[in-house]
Scaffold this active site. Structure first.
Site, PDB file in Angstrom:
ATOM      1  N   ASP A   1      -7.984  -5.294   0.078  1.00  0.00           N
ATOM      2  CA  ASP A   1      -8.516  -6.056  -1.052  1.00  0.00           C
ATOM      3  C   ASP A   1      -8.095  -7.515  -1.057  1.00  0.00           C
ATOM      4  O   ASP A   1      -8.616  -8.311  -1.817  1.00  0.00           O
ATOM      5  CB  ASP A   1      -8.098  -5.390  -2.366  1.00  0.00           C
ATOM      6  CG  ASP A   1      -8.874  -4.112  -2.566  1.00  0.00           C
ATOM      7  OD1 ASP A   1     -10.033  -4.082  -2.144  1.00  0.00           O
ATOM      8  OD2 ASP A   1      -8.313  -3.155  -3.115  1.00  0.00           O
TER       9      ASP A   1
ATOM     10  N   HIS B   1       0.861  -1.187   0.000  1.00  0.00           N
ATOM     11  CA  HIS B   1       0.000   0.000   0.000  1.00  0.00           C
ATOM     12  C   HIS B   1       0.892   1.231   0.000  1.00  0.00           C
ATOM     13  O   HIS B   1       1.933   1.234   0.655  1.00  0.00           O
ATOM     14  CB  HIS B   1      -0.905   0.019   1.237  1.00  0.00           C
ATOM     15  CG  HIS B   1      -2.045   0.969   1.095  1.00  0.00           C
ATOM     16  ND1 HIS B   1      -1.907   2.312   1.387  1.00  0.00           N
ATOM     17  CD2 HIS B   1      -3.305   0.784   0.656  1.00  0.00           C
ATOM     18  CE1 HIS B   1      -3.065   2.895   1.138  1.00  0.00           C
ATOM     19  NE2 HIS B   1      -3.928   2.002   0.700  1.00  0.00           N
TER      20      HIS B   1
HETATM   21  N1  ACO Z   1       4.298  -7.677  -4.958  1.00  0.00           N
HETATM   22  C1  ACO Z   1       5.659  -7.674  -5.095  1.00  0.00           C
HETATM   23  N2  ACO Z   1       6.425  -6.567  -4.928  1.00  0.00           N
HETATM   24  C2  ACO Z   1       5.798  -5.416  -4.603  1.00  0.00           C
HETATM   25  C3  ACO Z   1       4.404  -5.343  -4.438  1.00  0.00           C
HETATM   26  C4  ACO Z   1       3.657  -6.524  -4.625  1.00  0.00           C
HETATM   27  N3  ACO Z   1       2.306  -6.509  -4.483  1.00  0.00           N
HETATM   28  N4  ACO Z   1       4.043  -4.077  -4.133  1.00  0.00           N
HETATM   29  C5  ACO Z   1       5.190  -3.367  -4.100  1.00  0.00           C
HETATM   30  N5  ACO Z   1       6.249  -4.179  -4.374  1.00  0.00           N
HETATM   31  C6  ACO Z   1       7.685  -3.792  -4.358  1.00  0.00           C
HETATM   32  C7  ACO Z   1       8.054  -2.981  -5.579  1.00  0.00           C
HETATM   33  O1  ACO Z   1       8.524  -3.813  -6.631  1.00  0.00           O
HETATM   34  C8  ACO Z   1       9.138  -2.078  -5.025  1.00  0.00           C
HETATM   35  O2  ACO Z   1      10.309  -2.855  -4.884  1.00  0.00           O
HETATM   36  P1  ACO Z   1      11.773  -2.162  -5.073  1.00  0.00           P
HETATM   37  O3  ACO Z   1      11.871  -1.147  -3.971  1.00  0.00           O
HETATM   38  O4  ACO Z   1      12.737  -3.273  -4.967  1.00  0.00           O
HETATM   39  O5  ACO Z   1      11.740  -1.525  -6.447  1.00  0.00           O
HETATM   40  C9  ACO Z   1       8.663  -1.785  -3.609  1.00  0.00           C
HETATM   41  O6  ACO Z   1       7.852  -2.926  -3.231  1.00  0.00           O
HETATM   42  C10 ACO Z   1       7.828  -0.506  -3.487  1.00  0.00           C
HETATM   43  O7  ACO Z   1       6.743  -0.585  -4.427  1.00  0.00           O
HETATM   44  P2  ACO Z   1       6.112   0.652  -5.208  1.00  0.00           P
HETATM   45  O8  ACO Z   1       5.454   0.157  -6.447  1.00  0.00           O
HETATM   46  O9  ACO Z   1       7.130   1.728  -5.328  1.00  0.00           O
HETATM   47  O10 ACO Z   1       5.039   1.118  -4.158  1.00  0.00           O
HETATM   48  P3  ACO Z   1       3.824   2.084  -4.446  1.00  0.00           P
HETATM   49  O11 ACO Z   1       3.533   2.768  -3.172  1.00  0.00           O
HETATM   50  O12 ACO Z   1       4.089   2.949  -5.643  1.00  0.00           O
HETATM   51  O13 ACO Z   1       2.628   1.110  -4.846  1.00  0.00           O
HETATM   52  C11 ACO Z   1       0.809  -0.393  -4.707  1.00  0.00           C
HETATM   53  C12 ACO Z   1       1.638   0.686  -3.983  1.00  0.00           C
HETATM   54  C13 ACO Z   1       0.308   0.145  -6.056  1.00  0.00           C
HETATM   55  C14 ACO Z   1      -0.425  -0.707  -3.844  1.00  0.00           C
HETATM   56  C15 ACO Z   1       1.678  -1.662  -4.882  1.00  0.00           C
HETATM   57  O14 ACO Z   1       2.076  -2.167  -3.631  1.00  0.00           O
HETATM   58  C16 ACO Z   1       0.972  -2.751  -5.695  1.00  0.00           C
HETATM   59  O15 ACO Z   1       1.015  -2.739  -6.926  1.00  0.00           O
HETATM   60  N6  ACO Z   1       0.249  -3.700  -4.995  1.00  0.00           N
HETATM   61  C17 ACO Z   1      -0.530  -4.707  -5.687  1.00  0.00           C
HETATM   62  C18 ACO Z   1      -1.846  -4.125  -6.121  1.00  0.00           C
HETATM   63  C19 ACO Z   1      -2.799  -3.882  -4.978  1.00  0.00           C
HETATM   64  O16 ACO Z   1      -2.997  -4.724  -4.126  1.00  0.00           O
HETATM   65  N7  ACO Z   1      -3.460  -2.706  -5.001  1.00  0.00           N
HETATM   66  C20 ACO Z   1      -4.458  -2.336  -4.011  1.00  0.00           C
HETATM   67  C21 ACO Z   1      -4.033  -1.190  -3.184  1.00  0.00           C
HETATM   68  S1  ACO Z   1      -5.185  -0.917  -1.884  1.00  0.00           S
HETATM   69  C22 ACO Z   1      -6.460  -0.080  -2.592  1.00  0.00           C
HETATM   70  O17 ACO Z   1      -6.368   0.614  -3.563  1.00  0.00           O
HETATM   71  C23 ACO Z   1      -7.728  -0.237  -1.926  1.00  0.00           C
END
Ligand code: ACO
Length: 431
Positions: free
Chosen positions: A366, A309
């Protein structure tokens, strides 16, 4: 030492500087007001994804992502989840205070008497292909409300704004159920005023002409809880979209329709649909290890849906509540879902894996909501629609707050231009 009230920023190359005031809210970190930065220094700020940027002041919802805190109008989500109802929470988000008995009855009466769709709007659905995604139909149908209620669309008029809020919260379940029924080829159902908000929605979803519908109180309670947990979440992508569209003076139905389209993406509300698809793809607990390995592989775009998140770097407080509800619902409905076994194994594997621990990637709201929706008989394509019904009360509360805030300006970010420099047009023969 008292907190500095000013941050001084000096550009040593030009010797220009800016004294930027710090603004504090009731809770949370102070913000540097950069309103004069461009005038003072000739520089913009750069913050892709807005990780360090507050886009507005708001008195609606507070999140402390490090501590896993979520408050609606100051009330902890745990207390609201235990003691309140979605309709009461909607009143709270809209009005700032919990209603007394008379206020609640008045609100419920208003909502109940605005639930019907215009008959002509029903014809709208006939234009969609039979397998149209319900989110596509929902966005179009909500935008079309502006065509049905264009006489009450003075965004400067508080009475018109309030009426739009009532209509949106009231009609959203009716429209959502219509999207579902059209996609399965069932006749549409009118809202029944003798039922309360969530049961009325379940009735519109599942009642068929051939047999009476037995309403399960466990289903209604679970859905009401899910709606409370999803009702608002400060300046998330869809709410920010509603505000950006709203900042242009666009009407509330157009603004909320834009929020619906923003919610649809799998990085946001679409994650609940994506979680279930992914759990199905993983199939059995034995395959969890491979899925976790893929999620950690930087050469693989695969991510664990329902994990991570932007704001919560501790457990998502909504996920804690919903996790408990998930087990309860499955037990009470007598559902033995093998996907829950996959989900539990995945949760366990990720929570002890260094990659997820270091990045503070916990299951989000979610991760569990899809399993509950599935147990309630709601098809996967409808999951994000369910989220949209609940978030409507948050979206419209923010839209109203924006219009009640004096001095609001059109949202208009700047950019770092990385394209070609100035060049001359060449005739085709010379290119
Ligand atoms: N699985 C694996 N790796 C992940 C995940 C994941 N679900 N989420 C983040 N990471 C990793 C990224 O690759 C990144 O790694 P790095 O630092 O080595 O490059 C690090 O964790 C940070 O991730 P970001 O994408 O920079 O985090 P951001 O805050 O931009 O994204 C998000 C947040 C979009 C929720 C992301 O965690 C994601 O895509 N999750 C899966 C989708 C999801 O569940 N969305 C629902 C959100 S809740 C809602 O809207 C109600």
């Amino acid at each position: 030492m008292s907190d500095p009230k000013i941050v001084k920023l000096v550009d040593e190359s030009s010797n220009r500087s800016s004294e930027l005031p710090l603004i504090s809210g009731t809770l949370g970190p102070a913000c540097i007001d950069i309103g004069t930065l461009y005038k003072d220094t000739g520089h913009f700020t750069y913050d892709p994804g807005y990780g360090s940027t507050a886009s507005t002041k708001s008195a609606i919802t507070y999140i402390d992502g490090d501590e896993g805190v979520l408050l609606y109008r100051g009330y902890p989500i745990e207390q609201l989840a235990e003691k309140s109802s979605f309709l009461e929470v909607s009143y709270l988000l809209l009005n700032g205070e919990l209603p007394n008995k008379t206020q609640f009855e008045g609100f419920e009466h208003e909502i109940t008497h605005h639930t019907m769709m215009h008959e002509a709007q029903k014809n709208f659905f006939q234009g969609f292909h039979h397998d149209a995604h319900p989110m596509a139909m929902l966005a179009a149908a909500v935008a079309s409300l502006s065509a049905f209620y264009h006489d009450d669309l003075d965004v400067e008029d508080p009475a018109d704004r309030k009426l739009a809020a009532i209509r949106l919260i009231a009609k959203m379940p009716t429209i959502a159920a219509a999207c579902f029924r059209y996609s399965v080829g069932w006749p549409m159902r009118y809202p029944r005023n003798n039922l309360e908000y969530v049961t009325r929605f379940l009735h519109m979803m599942f009642e068929v002409p051939s047999e009476p519908l037995e309403m399960n109180p466990v289903a209604a309670k679970a859905l009401d809880l899910l709606f409370i947990l999803h009702a608002d979440h400060e300046q998330n992508a869809s709410t920010s979209t509603v505000r950006l569209v709203g900042s242009t003076g666009a009407n509330p139905y157009a603004s909320v329709a834009a929020g619906i389209t923003a919610l649809w993406g799998p990085a946001h509300g679409g994650a609940n649909e994506a979680v279930l698809k992914q759990l199905k793809e993983i199939g059995t607990p034995d395959n969890v290890e491979t899925a976790v390995k893929r999620a950690k592989d930087k050469n693989d775009s695969f991510r664990l849906m329902g994990f991570g998140h932007r704001v919560y770097k501790n457990f998502d407080p909504r996920a804690k509540i919903i996790r408990e509800m998930c087990h309860k619902v499955l037990a009470e409905l007598g559902v033995n879902d093998p996907l829950l076994d996959v989900a539990m194994k995945l949760e366990e594997a990720a929570l002890k894996d260094d990659y997820f621990v270091e990045r503070k990637l916990y299951p989000n709201v979610d991760f569990y909501s899809g399993i509950i929706y599935k147990a309630l008989g709601i098809p996967t394509e409808m999951f994000t629609v369910m989220f949209a019904i609940a978030r409507t009360s948050g979206w419209i509360s923010h839209w109203i707050e924006q219009h009640e805030t004096p001095g609001s300006r059109i949202g208009r970010p700047r950019q770092i231009y990385t394209g070609a420099g100035v060049r001359d047009y060449l005739p085709t023969a010379k290119r």
